[in-house]
Design a protein around this motif. Structure first.
Motif, PDB file in Angstrom:
ATOM      1  N   SER A  17       0.828  -1.213   0.000  1.00 46.63           N
ATOM      2  CA  SER A  17       0.000   0.000   0.000  1.00 46.63           C
ATOM      3  C   SER A  17       0.861   1.261   0.000  1.00 46.63           C
ATOM      4  CB  SER A  17      -0.951   0.000   1.202  1.00 46.63           C
ATOM      5  OG  SER A  17      -1.832  -1.106   1.119  1.00 46.63           O
ATOM      6  N   THR A  18       1.978   1.214   0.688  1.00 44.08           N
ATOM      7  CA  THR A  18       2.897   2.364   0.694  1.00 44.08           C
ATOM      8  C   THR A  18       3.437   2.606  -0.710  1.00 44.08           C
ATOM      9  OG1 THR A  18       3.484   1.944   3.004  1.00 44.08           O
ATOM     10  CG2 THR A  18       5.029   3.274   1.700  1.00 44.08           C
ATOM     11  N   ASP A  21       0.644   4.045  -2.839  1.00 44.26           N
ATOM     12  CA  ASP A  21       0.464   5.468  -2.505  1.00 44.26           C
ATOM     13  C   ASP A  21       1.533   6.326  -3.177  1.00 44.26           C
ATOM     14  OD1 ASP A  21      -1.728   4.798  -0.961  1.00 44.26           O
ATOM     15  OD2 ASP A  21      -0.659   4.969   0.962  1.00 44.26           O
ATOM     16  N   ASN A  24       0.772   6.550  -6.818  1.00 47.95           N
ATOM     17  CA  ASN A  24      -0.368   7.450  -6.965  1.00 47.95           C
ATOM     18  C   ASN A  24       0.079   8.903  -6.870  1.00 47.95           C
ATOM     19  OD1 ASN A  24      -3.189   8.606  -5.558  1.00 47.95           O
ATOM     20  ND2 ASN A  24      -3.436   7.111  -7.190  1.00 47.95           N
TER      21      ASN A  24
END
Length: 180
Positions: A17-18, A21, A24
């Motif tokens: 997820s890091t 992110d 993104n």
């Protein structure tokens, strides 16, 4: 096959997820992980579809979430990164020792991503537990192995993310997706 959709998978607490992110933040659209969102929602409403309560129901909710994410990512232009994918549901059921229903197997075969899949290995230095992530080290390591085996069985080519800084992981991903 949707060539512009790249899955990042692996065990819990491995930096997926890091990384998503960070990608993104560089302007690449992404689809969030189903598991954490479902856990939060189920805890909020007192629902039973939790990995420590009803794993089969939890898997069904993840499948629905991941199908929706697949359709949303398909509609996006350009490179899209997904925090896990439909094949993860097959891997999750396998990890839990539960039968994989025919419709879940069919979904994994029918809804395809780019052949390149990034896998985050277990990394003790960054692994943490919390109210939503209750897996221990052994389950996190086993999850990474099962996801690698499952994606390979579905014909994907796995690229293991380096145990390195987020910036270095982003550079590694960019090198393999040929993105600017």
């Amino acid at each position: 096959m949707c060539h512009h959709m790249f899955v990042v998978t692996g065990g819990p607490g491995s930096g997926k997820s890091t990384l998503i992110d960070a990608l993104n933040a560089k302007g690449f659209p992404s689809m969030p992980e189903a598991g954490r969102a479902i856990i939060r929602d189920q805890m909020q409403i007192g629902g039973p579809a939790l990995p420590w309560a009803d794993r089969a129901m939890f898997a069904e909710l993840m499948l629905g979430w991941d199908l929706r994410s697949w359709h949303a990512a398909t509609a996006q232009g350009g490179t899209v990164f997904l925090d896990r994918g439909i094949v993860d549901v097959v891997g999750y059921l396998t990890l839990c020792g539960l039968p994989v229903p025919a419709h879940v197997e069919t979904a994994g075969k029918a809804y395809r991503y780019n052949k390149t899949v990034f896998i985050a290995p277990y990394w003790d230095a960054i692994f943490t537990q919390d109210d939503e992530r209750k897996q221990d080290r052994q389950e996190a390591e086993a999850t990474a192995r099962v996801m690698a085996d499952t994606y390979a069985r579905f014909g994907y080519q796995l690229f293991e993310l380096p145990k390195a800084s987020v910036k270095e992981r982003v550079a590694f991903v960019m090198q393999h997706v040929n993105a600017p």
